[in-house]
Design an enzyme around this catalytic site. Structure first.
Site, PDB file in Angstrom:
ATOM      1  CG  ASP A  60       2.220   5.043   2.463  1.00  0.00           C
ATOM      2  OD1 ASP A  60       1.576   6.233   2.646  1.00  0.00           O
ATOM      3  OD2 ASP A  60       3.885   5.324   2.880  1.00  0.00           O
TER       4      ASP A  60
ATOM      5  CG  HIS B   7      -5.456   6.226   5.366  1.00  0.00           C
ATOM      6  ND1 HIS B   7      -5.154   7.435   4.495  1.00  0.00           N
ATOM      7  CD2 HIS B   7      -4.174   6.200   5.973  1.00  0.00           C
ATOM      8  CE1 HIS B   7      -4.014   7.147   3.927  1.00  0.00           C
ATOM      9  NE2 HIS B   7      -3.390   6.409   4.947  1.00  0.00           N
ATOM     10  CG  ASP B   8      -2.244   9.379   6.484  1.00  0.00           C
ATOM     11  OD1 ASP B   8      -2.166   8.599   7.781  1.00  0.00           O
ATOM     12  OD2 ASP B   8      -1.390   9.300   5.366  1.00  0.00           O
TER      13      ASP B   8
ATOM     14  CG  ASP C 217      -2.101   2.204   0.606  1.00  0.00           C
ATOM     15  OD1 ASP C 217      -0.794   3.001   0.255  1.00  0.00           O
ATOM     16  OD2 ASP C 217      -2.884   2.949   1.481  1.00  0.00           O
TER      17      ASP C 217
ATOM     18  CD  GLU D 288       1.675   9.811   1.539  1.00  0.00           C
ATOM     19  OE1 GLU D 288       0.582  10.450   2.858  1.00  0.00           O
ATOM     20  OE2 GLU D 288       1.921   9.080   1.927  1.00  0.00           O
TER      21      GLU D 288
END
Length: 554
Positions: free
Chosen positions: A199, A327-328, A98, A256
């Site tokens: 991210d 995860h979000d 990440d 993302e």
């Protein structure tokens, strides 16, 4: 479209803190991931994405990085990471990290030096801006709520944080900052990682005039995303990042991106785009573009239309990364399925229509066994900073504690972060200690061990589905094949064709309560997969009971 090494792969996101704990401290670790590599290989996974494992105070669960070159001791050591990397390669798997470079932690050495000398060189690593008439420089609301500006003690300046106040934004207009980021990215690539999930990357370009906008809430603030929507020039920064890092080693990158402008798709993820791919958030946007307190079911037609539109828009330009959950987001089984379909048949049906879309499938840990949202007894059971802020704001607006907690059950990011459910023993086999976050009480019914031994389980269905996607006979159609919507006149049917050359496959699912009979374009050559025995292909008709799906070759 030029074929890439990753086009026919299946990816899996690991949230390390909740995956597998081997030392009994209640926190998952790298050793736990190593121990489960064979499980992931058997599932059919090629690419592993690790959520952040860097040194961090964990204000935002590792997305606040205090040292990009160190492993958080909660997860293990750099030696553990090197072993993990080696073991993935032994199994023909790829590991991606990440990459969080819009912001860092306020405990990072750079920010600490900036605070110590607010007019020094490190202050320019961030956005230290003078206030206006004793107020912040502008009226931005951070993504987590409250002002996006935090006062710097002893000065008339504020620093920008688009997320939590402990996550100061890095100044991408500063050449030194950019070079230090490039150096760090290349360090990890040289170590042997295959690429990165990137991210919140759209946020790196700011309008440094920091204009205010008309308030969009009772707090007098405007969403900071408004500034991101209005500013231009992010593409130049992204292309520089690619040229200095990813392009040198043919790295796989998945971005993302939420705020991309309508005409920027090819620039971002086309054949020569900034990134290999990006997540398709079309379904998440249908579900998420509602108020926090709106817990009504996701509208099926809006969901179907959004996914179909995204597939059609992208198929001549790029490969998207398709997801049900991450995860979000809350658990997909709890979010996208109506109440009557929140069972094993429904979970298999949802998996079928998602995994066989055009693009690279991304699974999230626990998705393959149908993990669900977790009921919590009180707000104290939650860890997520965003959830707590939303709950507090709801109470301030006069919402009852019961209704606010119900919204958390439907919307909280912690729904995806509860520990992985390995077996029916204490704490689902995740840890021998006290888990850092509550284990979903349904772990005694939904777990890997129970499903491994049952042929008709969700887990074994996922294994068959992934095997079909990757099989020598059908890999080309599911990788390269074109996408074409089907049966859109049927109000409860989610169906599409995948076609390449003379090969045509129908993927069809019935999200409705009643059975549906679909007239086929020709007699089926082969029924490749179905999620229940009651699915029948008879002549030129396909019978789909409620919550059923089928994959048919012609």
């Amino acid at each position: 479209m030029e074929k890439k090494w990753w086009h026919d792969k299946v990816a899996y996101q690991i949230y390390p803190k909740s995956f597998c704990d081997t030392n009994g401290d209640g926190i998952g670790d790298l050793r736990g991931i190593i121990n489960k590599l064979d499980y992931l290989k058997e599932l059919g996974i090629d690419i592993l994405w690790l959520s952040p494992i860097y040194a961090s105070p964990f204000v935002d669960e590792g997305y606040d990085i205090s040292d990009y070159y160190k492993i958080a001791p909660e997860f293990g050591t750099m030696e553990d990471f090197d072993e993990l990397l080696e073991e993935t390669k032994k199994r023909g798997m790829y590991l991606i990290m990440d990459l969080v470079v819009n912001h860092c932690s306020d405990k990072h050495e750079w920010f600490q030096k900036a605070l110590a000398e607010p007019d020094g060189k490190y202050a320019d690593y961030f956005y230290f801006v003078k206030g206006k008439n004793g107020n912040p420089p502008s009226n931005y609301r951070s993504y987590f709520g409250g002002s996006a500006w935090e006062p710097i003690p002893g000065t008339d300046k504020y620093y920008l944080h688009m997320f939590a106040k402990e996550q100061p934004d890095l100044n991408w207009e500063n050449p030194t900052v950019k070079q230090k980021i490039y150096d760090m990215v290349n360090w990890w690539l040289n170590k042997g990682v295959a690429g990165f999930r990137i991210d919140a990357i759209i946020n790196i370009k700011k309008d440094t005039a920091f204009p205010s906008f008309p308030p969009d809430g009772n707090d007098g603030l405007a969403a900071v995303s408004k500034m991101i929507d209005e500013v231009s020039g992010v593409g130049e920064l992204l292309e520089e990042l690619k040229e200095h890092t990813f392009a040198k080693q043919d790295a796989f990158t998945v971005a993302e991106v939420f705020n991309m402008k309508e005409d920027e798709l090819r620039e971002f993820v086309g054949e020569s785009g900034h990134f290999s791919t990006m997540f398709d958030f079309s379904a998440e946007c249908v579900a998420g573009n509602r108020t926090w307190l709106d817990t009504s079911p996701v509208d099926f037609h809006a969901l179907r239309n959004a996914v179909f539109a995204s597939q059609l828009k992208c198929q001549d330009i790029c490969f998207l990364a398709n997801i049900i959950e991450n995860h979000d987001e809350p658990r997909g089984a709890s979010r996208f399925l109506p109440d009557y379909a929140q069972n094993e048949a429904g979970v298999k049906m949802l998996a079928t229509v998602n995994l066989l879309l055009r693009g690279i499938p991304f699974l999230y840990q626990g998705q393959e066994i149908g993990m669900r949202n977790c009921p919590m007894g009180s707000i104290e059971d939650y860890d997520d900073i965003g959830t707590k802020n939303q709950y507090t704001a709801a109470l301030a607006d006069g919402v009852s504690a019961e209704d606010a907690l119900n919204a958390c059950f439907h919307k909280s990011r912690d729904n995806a972060r509860t520990p992985m459910q390995w077996c029916s023993s204490v704490n689902s086999g995740f840890t021998s200690g006290k888990p850092w976050l509550k284990v979903n009480p349904n772990y005694t019914e939904i777990n890997v061990a129970e499903q491994t031994g049952r042929a008709d389980s969700v887990l074994n269905y996922y294994r068959r589905l992934i095997a079909l996607h990757k099989s020598d006979r059908w890999k080309e159609v599911f990788t390269e094949g074109r996408f074409a919507p089907a049966y859109q006149d049927q109000p409860s049917v989610f169906a599409y064709y995948r076609k390449v050359g003379d090969t045509c496959v129908l993927v069809a699912a019935n999200f409705g309560v009643d059975s549906v009979t679909l007239p086929l374009i020709a007699p089926a050559e082969e029924l490749l997969l179905k999620n229940m025995e009651a699915v029948k292909s008879i002549g030129t008709n396909l019978l789909l009971p409620s919550c059923s799906s089928a994959v048919i070759a012609f």
